[in-house]
Scaffold this active site. Sequence first.
Site, PDB file in Angstrom:
ATOM      1  CG  HIS A 202      -0.224  -0.164   2.869  1.00 35.49           C
ATOM      2  ND1 HIS A 202       0.428  -0.813   3.387  1.00 35.49           N
ATOM      3  CD2 HIS A 202      -0.411   1.521   2.873  1.00 35.49           C
ATOM      4  CE1 HIS A 202       1.081  -0.107   4.162  1.00 35.49           C
ATOM      5  NE2 HIS A 202       0.098   1.265   4.305  1.00 35.49           N
TER       6      HIS A 202
HETATM    7  C1  UD1 Z   1      -2.566   5.429   5.564  1.00 38.63           C
HETATM    8  C2  UD1 Z   1      -1.740   6.347   6.534  1.00 38.63           C
HETATM    9  C3  UD1 Z   1      -0.259   5.302   6.318  1.00 38.63           C
HETATM   10  C4  UD1 Z   1      -0.930   3.403   6.935  1.00 38.63           C
HETATM   11  C5  UD1 Z   1      -1.794   3.707   5.785  1.00 38.63           C
HETATM   12  C6  UD1 Z   1      -2.234   2.332   6.964  1.00 38.63           C
HETATM   13  C7  UD1 Z   1      -1.145   7.999   5.778  1.00 38.63           C
HETATM   14  C8  UD1 Z   1      -0.111   9.629   5.072  1.00 38.63           C
HETATM   15  N1  UD1 Z   1      -0.633   7.155   5.769  1.00 38.63           N
HETATM   16  O1  UD1 Z   1      -2.298   5.499   4.455  1.00 38.63           O
HETATM   17  O2  UD1 Z   1       1.093   5.797   6.670  1.00 38.63           O
HETATM   18  O3  UD1 Z   1       0.250   2.431   6.931  1.00 38.63           O
HETATM   19  O4  UD1 Z   1      -2.907   4.304   6.106  1.00 38.63           O
HETATM   20  O5  UD1 Z   1      -2.865   1.217   6.109  1.00 38.63           O
HETATM   21  O6  UD1 Z   1      -1.735   8.622   6.867  1.00 38.63           O
HETATM   22  N2  UD1 Z   1      -9.404   4.012   1.424  1.00 38.63           N
HETATM   23  C9  UD1 Z   1     -10.431   3.718   0.883  1.00 38.63           C
HETATM   24  N3  UD1 Z   1     -10.993   3.037   2.095  1.00 38.63           N
HETATM   25  C10 UD1 Z   1     -10.969   2.761   3.210  1.00 38.63           C
HETATM   26  C11 UD1 Z   1      -9.297   3.473   3.137  1.00 38.63           C
HETATM   27  C12 UD1 Z   1      -8.793   4.045   2.526  1.00 38.63           C
HETATM   28  O7  UD1 Z   1     -11.450   3.241  -0.127  1.00 38.63           O
HETATM   29  O8  UD1 Z   1     -11.879   2.226   4.143  1.00 38.63           O
HETATM   30  C13 UD1 Z   1      -9.177   4.740  -0.120  1.00 38.63           C
HETATM   31  C14 UD1 Z   1      -8.456   6.207   0.085  1.00 38.63           C
HETATM   32  O9  UD1 Z   1     -10.005   6.493  -0.584  1.00 38.63           O
HETATM   33  C15 UD1 Z   1      -7.851   6.270  -0.890  1.00 38.63           C
HETATM   34  C16 UD1 Z   1      -6.760   5.749  -0.609  1.00 38.63           C
HETATM   35  O10 UD1 Z   1      -7.287   4.737  -0.391  1.00 38.63           O
HETATM   36  O11 UD1 Z   1      -8.094   6.840  -2.509  1.00 38.63           O
HETATM   37  C17 UD1 Z   1      -5.569   5.962   0.462  1.00 38.63           C
HETATM   38  O12 UD1 Z   1      -5.962   5.795   1.304  1.00 38.63           O
HETATM   39  P1  UD1 Z   1      -5.328   6.975   3.078  1.00 38.63           P
HETATM   40  O13 UD1 Z   1      -5.763   6.782   3.878  1.00 38.63           O
HETATM   41  O14 UD1 Z   1      -4.945   8.424   2.225  1.00 38.63           O
HETATM   42  O15 UD1 Z   1      -3.743   6.171   2.644  1.00 38.63           O
HETATM   43  P2  UD1 Z   1      -3.020   5.046   2.877  1.00 38.63           P
HETATM   44  O16 UD1 Z   1      -2.350   4.606   1.904  1.00 38.63           O
HETATM   45  O17 UD1 Z   1      -4.958   4.438   3.817  1.00 38.63           O
HETATM   46  N1  UDP Z   2      -3.970  -6.206   8.540  1.00 42.08           N
HETATM   47  C1  UDP Z   2      -5.515  -7.271   9.024  1.00 42.08           C
HETATM   48  N2  UDP Z   2      -5.934  -7.049   7.500  1.00 42.08           N
HETATM   49  C2  UDP Z   2      -4.939  -7.190   6.310  1.00 42.08           C
HETATM   50  C3  UDP Z   2      -4.080  -6.626   6.320  1.00 42.08           C
HETATM   51  C4  UDP Z   2      -3.649  -6.359   7.738  1.00 42.08           C
HETATM   52  O1  UDP Z   2      -5.249  -6.827  10.318  1.00 42.08           O
HETATM   53  O2  UDP Z   2      -6.474  -7.611   5.524  1.00 42.08           O
HETATM   54  C5  UDP Z   2      -3.402  -5.779   9.828  1.00 42.08           C
HETATM   55  C6  UDP Z   2      -1.569  -6.724   9.609  1.00 42.08           C
HETATM   56  O3  UDP Z   2      -1.479  -8.109  10.401  1.00 42.08           O
HETATM   57  C7  UDP Z   2      -0.985  -5.577  10.413  1.00 42.08           C
HETATM   58  C8  UDP Z   2      -1.820  -4.205  10.278  1.00 42.08           C
HETATM   59  O4  UDP Z   2      -3.101  -4.794   9.514  1.00 42.08           O
HETATM   60  O5  UDP Z   2      -0.969  -5.544  12.127  1.00 42.08           O
HETATM   61  C9  UDP Z   2      -1.011  -3.141   9.444  1.00 42.08           C
HETATM   62  O6  UDP Z   2      -1.483  -2.434   9.082  1.00 42.08           O
HETATM   63  P1  UDP Z   2      -1.600  -1.526   7.803  1.00 42.08           P
HETATM   64  O7  UDP Z   2      -0.031  -2.644   6.758  1.00 42.08           O
HETATM   65  O8  UDP Z   2      -2.840  -0.800   6.707  1.00 42.08           O
HETATM   66  O9  UDP Z   2      -0.452  -0.231   7.518  1.00 42.08           O
HETATM   67  P2  UDP Z   2       0.729  -0.079   8.357  1.00 42.08           P
HETATM   68  O10 UDP Z   2       1.573  -0.897   9.787  1.00 42.08           O
HETATM   69  O11 UDP Z   2       1.736   0.130   7.941  1.00 42.08           O
HETATM   70  O12 UDP Z   2       1.412   2.069   8.241  1.00 42.08           O
END
Ligand code: UD1
Ligand code: UDP
Length: 352
Positions: A202
């Site tokens: 991601h």
């Molecule tokens: C965010 C965090 C990142 C973290 C990650 C965990 C920031 C800058 N980034 O990244 O540090 O590792 O979460 O997963 O805060 N979206 C959906 N549904 C959801 C969530 C997101 O459709 O439930 C889509 C949003 O519309 C957006 C994209 O995913 O277009 C990214 O979501 P966003 O929360 O901005 O950043 P992440 O890549 O999820």
């Molecule tokens: N995770 C989960 N379901 C999934 C993918 C990840 O429960 O389909 C959990 C995983 O075990 C870990 C956390 O989500 O504890 C990691 O989240 P993510 O990779 O989104 O964020 P990051 O840690 O990189 O910020």
Amino acid sequence: MKIISIVGARPQFIKLAPLSKELRKYHTEIIIHTGQHFDKEMSESFFVELGISDPNYNLDINSGLHGEQTGRMLIEIENVVIKEKPDLIVVFGDTNSTLAGTLVGSKLNIPSVHIEAGLRSFNKTMPEEINRIVADHTSDYLFAPTLTAMKNLELENLLSSSFFTGDIMVDSHKSAVERSKDSKIIDEHSLTNGGYYLLTLHRPYNVDNSKNLADLLKELGELNKRIIFPIHPRTKNIIEKHNLIIPENITLIKPVGYLDFVALQSSCHKILTDSGGIQKEAYILKKPCITLRSETEWVETVQMGWNLLLNPNTEKNIARKIESFIPNDHYELIFGQNVSQKMVEIINGIFN
Ligand code: UD1
Ligand code: UDP
């Protein structure tokens, strides 16, 4: 005391679960969910499965450009904090929700704790790196998960407000491992123990450029086993928008709940990821991890020989390198134990 915990993204719900349970033994906790993550499988399912109380406030901020998203969070969190007048604010990790929470605390002169303080990738193109630096310099109490994190805080003259606590995800993960044995996900996808790779992606630098993502998926298509890929919405959006080809050995599935994910981790051959949290969980489970990035904040996992860094944008023969990676025999406890209890003891000690 009245304590406000601020969360918004998937990994923060997982970190909140054990802390919230411990905090509530002594204090009144109010949960603010910024709504940064909002799909059921990215948010609500974690509250339900991990037994976290419903958020007292869901700010419903959702997506947006970083400035806009963080700005709206600042406005809404500030309103709640002014209304609730907490004694302490707790923020987790390095997302935009962390940044907004810690800035509000600092502007309103409310003490705050930053959980997972001191991590550095030294890559300022990552939004998380800026968020962490600001959170560490605006929070009053810094809870560091590793000795490397403590060292980083010392180098930034923050040692006097830092505490070496260990990593809260140790507690989250420990309580999930036992419960994950009831998961049906392995059978649902006809998986065998050690017979598949588990993949997550991601990070913007891996997925936002559709050509880079297509190249990486093609390379992973050459692996000698099946790949289970619970797909993050960010990555799904790019794949759909650009109609990217998914190699035959890759099975895309929706993001799964924590217990199912821990079950997938426990039975896989190796983990392939650019996630922060998953690198730690791989280490805790003694699973070989290949981190598809050029650097990591969790350097101990690499130093111990359990985590191999491969930068998909520069590395050649990725599939072969993944297949040939064998971790060290050596293993040490890096992330601590009973971390949430320790954190709450520190909080109780400070405010006694
Ligand atoms: C965010 C965090 C990142 C973290 C990650 C965990 C920031 C800058 N980034 O990244 O540090 O590792 O979460 O997963 O805060 N979206 C959906 N549904 C959801 C969530 C997101 O459709 O439930 C889509 C949003 O519309 C957006 C994209 O995913 O277009 C990214 O979501 P966003 O929360 O901005 O950043 P992440 O890549 O999820
Ligand atoms: N995770 C989960 N379901 C999934 C993918 C990840 O429960 O389909 C959990 C995983 O075990 C870990 C956390 O989500 O504890 C990691 O989240 P993510 O990779 O989104 O964020 P990051 O840690 O990189 O910020």
